[in-house]
Design an enzyme around this catalytic site. Sequence first.
Site, PDB file in Angstrom:
ATOM      1  N   ARG A  88       0.854  -1.196   0.000  1.00 23.88           N
ATOM      2  CA  ARG A  88       0.000   0.000   0.000  1.00 23.88           C
ATOM      3  C   ARG A  88       0.886   1.242   0.000  1.00 23.88           C
ATOM      4  O   ARG A  88       1.894   1.284   0.712  1.00 23.88           O
ATOM      5  CB  ARG A  88      -0.889   0.010   1.244  1.00 23.88           C
ATOM      6  CG  ARG A  88      -2.007  -1.025   1.250  1.00 23.88           C
ATOM      7  CD  ARG A  88      -2.585  -1.150   2.646  1.00 23.88           C
ATOM      8  NE  ARG A  88      -3.761  -2.012   2.726  1.00 23.88           N
ATOM      9  CZ  ARG A  88      -3.715  -3.345   2.811  1.00 23.88           C
ATOM     10  NH1 ARG A  88      -2.553  -3.981   2.799  1.00 23.88           N
ATOM     11  NH2 ARG A  88      -4.830  -4.049   2.901  1.00 23.88           N
ATOM     12  N   HIS A  91      -0.148   3.334   4.726  1.00 19.68           N
ATOM     13  CA  HIS A  91      -0.698   2.282   5.592  1.00 19.68           C
ATOM     14  C   HIS A  91      -0.197   0.898   5.167  1.00 19.68           C
ATOM     15  O   HIS A  91      -0.943  -0.089   5.222  1.00 19.68           O
ATOM     16  CB  HIS A  91      -2.234   2.295   5.583  1.00 19.68           C
ATOM     17  CG  HIS A  91      -2.839   3.553   6.127  1.00 19.68           C
ATOM     18  ND1 HIS A  91      -3.230   3.698   7.437  1.00 19.68           N
ATOM     19  CD2 HIS A  91      -3.103   4.755   5.541  1.00 19.68           C
ATOM     20  CE1 HIS A  91      -3.735   4.909   7.624  1.00 19.68           C
ATOM     21  NE2 HIS A  91      -3.650   5.577   6.495  1.00 19.68           N
ATOM     22  N   ASN A 164      -9.051   6.548  11.306  1.00 17.31           N
ATOM     23  CA  ASN A 164      -7.759   6.616  12.000  1.00 17.31           C
ATOM     24  C   ASN A 164      -7.985   6.665  13.505  1.00 17.31           C
ATOM     25  O   ASN A 164      -9.122   6.813  13.966  1.00 17.31           O
ATOM     26  CB  ASN A 164      -7.001   7.886  11.578  1.00 17.31           C
ATOM     27  CG  ASN A 164      -6.326   7.744  10.213  1.00 17.31           C
ATOM     28  OD1 ASN A 164      -6.085   6.640   9.731  1.00 17.31           O
ATOM     29  ND2 ASN A 164      -6.028   8.871   9.594  1.00 17.31           N
ATOM     30  N   ARG A 374     -11.132  10.930  -1.572  1.00 13.99           N
ATOM     31  CA  ARG A 374     -10.846   9.559  -1.146  1.00 13.99           C
ATOM     32  C   ARG A 374     -11.716   8.574  -1.917  1.00 13.99           C
ATOM     33  O   ARG A 374     -11.271   7.474  -2.247  1.00 13.99           O
ATOM     34  CB  ARG A 374     -11.118   9.406   0.360  1.00 13.99           C
ATOM     35  CG  ARG A 374     -10.144  10.150   1.236  1.00 13.99           C
ATOM     36  CD  ARG A 374     -10.466   9.956   2.713  1.00 13.99           C
ATOM     37  NE  ARG A 374     -10.055   8.644   3.196  1.00 13.99           N
ATOM     38  CZ  ARG A 374     -10.411   8.132   4.377  1.00 13.99           C
ATOM     39  NH1 ARG A 374     -11.200   8.815   5.183  1.00 13.99           N
ATOM     40  NH2 ARG A 374      -9.983   6.947   4.752  1.00 13.99           N
ATOM     41  N   TYR A 378      -9.429   5.189  -3.392  1.00 10.98           N
ATOM     42  CA  TYR A 378      -9.351   3.824  -2.843  1.00 10.98           C
ATOM     43  C   TYR A 378      -9.646   2.761  -3.892  1.00 10.98           C
ATOM     44  O   TYR A 378      -8.940   1.758  -3.982  1.00 10.98           O
ATOM     45  CB  TYR A 378     -10.270   3.682  -1.616  1.00 10.98           C
ATOM     46  CG  TYR A 378      -9.707   4.425  -0.426  1.00 10.98           C
ATOM     47  CD1 TYR A 378      -9.711   5.816  -0.396  1.00 10.98           C
ATOM     48  CD2 TYR A 378      -9.124   3.764   0.639  1.00 10.98           C
ATOM     49  CE1 TYR A 378      -9.170   6.514   0.665  1.00 10.98           C
ATOM     50  CE2 TYR A 378      -8.579   4.458   1.711  1.00 10.98           C
ATOM     51  CZ  TYR A 378      -8.604   5.825   1.719  1.00 10.98           C
ATOM     52  OH  TYR A 378      -8.056   6.515   2.768  1.00 10.98           O
ATOM     53  N   ARG A 385      -3.084  -2.390  -6.876  1.00 13.25           N
ATOM     54  CA  ARG A 385      -2.465  -3.238  -5.864  1.00 13.25           C
ATOM     55  C   ARG A 385      -2.832  -4.706  -6.056  1.00 13.25           C
ATOM     56  O   ARG A 385      -2.008  -5.592  -5.907  1.00 13.25           O
ATOM     57  CB  ARG A 385      -3.007  -2.778  -4.499  1.00 13.25           C
ATOM     58  CG  ARG A 385      -2.069  -2.829  -3.342  1.00 13.25           C
ATOM     59  CD  ARG A 385      -2.631  -2.033  -2.182  1.00 13.25           C
ATOM     60  NE  ARG A 385      -3.904  -2.502  -1.691  1.00 13.25           N
ATOM     61  CZ  ARG A 385      -4.089  -3.582  -0.930  1.00 13.25           C
ATOM     62  NH1 ARG A 385      -3.056  -4.309  -0.570  1.00 13.25           N
ATOM     63  NH2 ARG A 385      -5.291  -3.920  -0.520  1.00 13.25           N
TER      64      ARG A 385
HETATM   65 FE1  HDD Z   1      -6.328   6.922   3.203  1.00 10.80          FE
HETATM   66  C1  HDD Z   1      -5.297   3.728   2.895  1.00 10.80           C
HETATM   67  C2  HDD Z   1      -7.342   6.301   6.447  1.00 10.80           C
HETATM   68  C3  HDD Z   1      -7.118  10.248   3.615  1.00 10.80           C
HETATM   69  C4  HDD Z   1      -5.714   7.453  -0.066  1.00 10.80           C
HETATM   70  N1  HDD Z   1      -6.300   5.319   4.442  1.00 10.80           N
HETATM   71  C5  HDD Z   1      -5.838   4.086   4.119  1.00 10.80           C
HETATM   72  C6  HDD Z   1      -6.008   3.207   5.234  1.00 10.80           C
HETATM   73  C7  HDD Z   1      -6.581   3.936   6.232  1.00 10.80           C
HETATM   74  C8  HDD Z   1      -6.767   5.267   5.722  1.00 10.80           C
HETATM   75  C9  HDD Z   1      -6.938   3.442   7.611  1.00 10.80           C
HETATM   76  C10 HDD Z   1      -5.580   1.747   5.273  1.00 10.80           C
HETATM   77  C11 HDD Z   1      -6.681   0.818   4.890  1.00 10.80           C
HETATM   78  C12 HDD Z   1      -6.205  -0.605   5.025  1.00 10.80           C
HETATM   79  O1  HDD Z   1      -5.960  -1.016   6.171  1.00 10.80           O
HETATM   80  O2  HDD Z   1      -6.077  -1.260   4.011  1.00 10.80           O
HETATM   81  N2  HDD Z   1      -7.004   8.071   4.750  1.00 10.80           N
HETATM   82  C13 HDD Z   1      -7.452   7.595   5.959  1.00 10.80           C
HETATM   83  C14 HDD Z   1      -8.089   8.682   6.686  1.00 10.80           C
HETATM   84  C15 HDD Z   1      -8.005   9.784   5.894  1.00 10.80           C
HETATM   85  C16 HDD Z   1      -7.343   9.397   4.669  1.00 10.80           C
HETATM   86  C17 HDD Z   1      -8.729   8.540   8.050  1.00 10.80           C
HETATM   87  C18 HDD Z   1      -8.524  11.158   6.140  1.00 10.80           C
HETATM   88  C19 HDD Z   1      -9.543  11.430   6.864  1.00 10.80           C
HETATM   89  N3  HDD Z   1      -6.363   8.554   2.007  1.00 10.80           N
HETATM   90  C20 HDD Z   1      -6.750   9.819   2.363  1.00 10.80           C
HETATM   91  C21 HDD Z   1      -6.766  10.677   1.191  1.00 10.80           C
HETATM   92  C22 HDD Z   1      -6.378   9.875   0.128  1.00 10.80           C
HETATM   93  C23 HDD Z   1      -6.133   8.560   0.663  1.00 10.80           C
HETATM   94  C24 HDD Z   1      -7.157  12.138   1.174  1.00 10.80           C
HETATM   95  C25 HDD Z   1      -6.217  10.196  -1.326  1.00 10.80           C
HETATM   96  C26 HDD Z   1      -6.669  11.252  -1.931  1.00 10.80           C
HETATM   97  N4  HDD Z   1      -5.550   5.803   1.689  1.00 10.80           N
HETATM   98  C27 HDD Z   1      -5.445   6.206   0.411  1.00 10.80           C
HETATM   99  C28 HDD Z   1      -5.018   5.110  -0.540  1.00 10.80           C
HETATM  100  C29 HDD Z   1      -4.871   3.896   0.435  1.00 10.80           C
HETATM  101  C30 HDD Z   1      -5.240   4.496   1.780  1.00 10.80           C
HETATM  102  C31 HDD Z   1      -3.872   5.430  -1.409  1.00 10.80           C
HETATM  103  C32 HDD Z   1      -3.561   3.144   0.405  1.00 10.80           C
HETATM  104  C33 HDD Z   1      -3.908   1.701   0.363  1.00 10.80           C
HETATM  105  C34 HDD Z   1      -5.331   1.644   0.245  1.00 10.80           C
HETATM  106  O3  HDD Z   1      -5.835   2.911   0.138  1.00 10.80           O
HETATM  107  O4  HDD Z   1      -6.000   0.651   0.222  1.00 10.80           O
HETATM  108  O5  HDD Z   1      -6.010   4.877  -1.489  1.00 10.80           O
END
Ligand code: HDD
Length: 702
Positions: A88, A91, A164, A374, A378, A385
């Site tokens: 990822r 995270h 989070n 978001r 995702y 991935r």
């Molecule tokens: Fe995110 C993963 C939480 C903003 C893009 N995010 C990811 C995970 C968590 C969060 C817990 C791990 C999920 C797992 O265990 O597989 N993210 C947050 C929170 C945010 C947040 C609480 C703000 C309130 N995230 C955020 C933004 C973006 C992303 C603004 C993109 C514009 N996040 C991602 C991602 C991930 C991710 C790149 C990486 C791996 C995945 O999604 O599955 O899409």
Amino acid sequence: MADDPLYRPSADTQTTTDQGDYPTEPGSGGELHQRPGADAPRMTTSQGIPIADDQNSLKAGERGPTLLEDFHMREKIFHFDHERIPERVVHARGYGAHGYLEITDPIPELTSAKLLSEKGKKTPAFVRFSTVAGNKGSADLARDVRGFAVKLYSEDGNWDIVGNNIPVFFIQDAIKFPDLIHSVKPEPDRGFPQAQSAHDNFWDFISLMPEAMHMVMWTMSDRAIPRSFRFMEGFGVHTFRFVNDEGKGTFVKFHWKPKLGLQSVVWDEAVTIMGADPDFHRRDLWQAIQNGDFPEWELGVQVFDDDFADSFEFDVLDATKLIPEEQVPVRIIGRLVLDRMVDNFFAETEQVAFCTQNIVPGVDFTNDPLLQGRNFSYLDTQIKRLGGPNFTHIPINAPKCPFHHFQQDGHMAMHAPKGRANYEPNSWQKGGPRAEPVGSYQSLAEPVQGEKRRIRAESFADHYSQARQFYKSQTEVEQTHIANAIVFELSKCETQAIRERIVAHLRNIDEGLAKSVFDGLGLPEMPEPMKPARDPIDLPVSDKLSILKNGPGRFEGRKLGLLVTDGADAALVKGLQDAVAAAGGMVEVVAPKVGGAKLSDGNHLPAQQKVDGGPSALYDAVAVIASKDGAEALAKMHPAGMFASEAYAHAKFIAMSKEAETLFDKAGVTERDEGMTVLTAPDEAKGFVEACGQMRYWARFA
Ligand code: HDD
């Protein structure tokens, strides 16, 4: 040579797979060497072809070259070469477990979500906790936000609350997310530091983004170094919508509250733990679930209407703001219990795909610009991935309710729909599925209009007031930790201008904090305050924002590190073990040798840790029960001295036998305070364990 089990002179002479005699009596450890029984399945290739020899590749002659024709070896190595998928992008390091959500206070008047509609209703859940910045192999105790992602397999499809352990976020608009993450990840020219925000790029970015200041207060607090996943809160962060059967919408924020109370380690301990046990958090979850101590959180909702949203000091669509619980109380509606570890880490924890856009009828999004972004990210990231659009066919991601659609084919498609109809509408008999407006997902019919512009609402402009409120709501100990953390991080920044810019921001939050950081950094001159877009206001203290004000007050779920030596008083050891067990805690025995110690009654007590590998930082409280000779021997061991002096320095509750005082004296801990108990009789252990419920004896450093 003929005795070497892996040596096969040639397939022709190989008549037996007997690998010699292995002890197999129960408890001898010999079971580990036991050969599979006659009913063990036969090994095959992935095409199902039975394999005769898995030790030797196919060769032309005894010492000749390996043949390309060896399909078994080629298949095995090819598959191995492809074992990794991209980690990822954030995270990456995470740990998951199965469980369920049970509703205790149904809310059908607020939402038509079926899973929240009945008392006692249980919905299967999968939860993955994570750190954000580090790669898959980084240490659990990095100073970082923790992910708290919950997948609920409801009868109306999967609902993912991807939250989070901190209720606010660094940025207000998703367009800045790549910049934020680039800045915290290892710097691109040098490839370090790993899993740390303590470097120039991160603080440079933050110092240029005033909206991050509130979240920075949280990440510099002990919230960013939780004691374990079991003792931290979770937050959905954004404002969402509930929609009821009448189509009426209300705003909602989601909370997960740990049943065992909040708890964090101190930074010094985190640094030690990262070396002594980089898997500290995952091991904790694993052990708790294996022991049947199933971790539990309450599901709470903060529900409010448009009138509240209009009158609230900040914009409820701004993810850098929270709504204090004193203003909108959290209503507890259910409990989340984790009761089963995964069978296979890769298949479940690694392949689980959380998507913020996975919501169910009765729940809707708001226009929070972070959430809106978001919802794109995702899905997109899972396709990359997990290799294609069929990631929902992977069991951990598949809904547990019936599903029917015409999406088909693609890489690794696992579904083979039958029949002629693969489009809609069609005129074939039983040519469904068909969409059905009643009882299906309906977006809240909210009017939307506006000019097409790249713009940040004026209502998002206050960046300091809630940062100030957070800081003021902490106890003195916690405030000191925040100042120390900022000094630590900025001391790792090489550029003085960045340090100065941060202090300039801090002056808008709290002059005392700014002064502490200024002094701690040894800056030549106090910088002028940063000019705020909007002047901060003073908000009331919110006790719920502090960890220490919300401590457990009991030792349940916690761990005592019990250092023992040969000849240690068996009755005192038993007294401690019983008192901890009665309080619902655990004891881990540490000894000079991992084989354990022979106690005063002649009984042998096995150890789980050798003292070098079991520093006191791993435990919530410690006890040292030693004989006179044992204590003198311990006093000569550096790790034992550290065990004692660090337990003292980390404000832990400490019990010791009279003889063990030698160890503390020699380790430089000559004072005895109320956090230290010299045990003279087993029944004194109970009072000690009760005191341990306060977790730390902070008065030691008052
Ligand atoms: Fe995110 C993963 C939480 C903003 C893009 N995010 C990811 C995970 C968590 C969060 C817990 C791990 C999920 C797992 O265990 O597989 N993210 C947050 C929170 C945010 C947040 C609480 C703000 C309130 N995230 C955020 C933004 C973006 C992303 C603004 C993109 C514009 N996040 C991602 C991602 C991930 C991710 C790149 C990486 C791996 C995945 O999604 O599955 O899409």
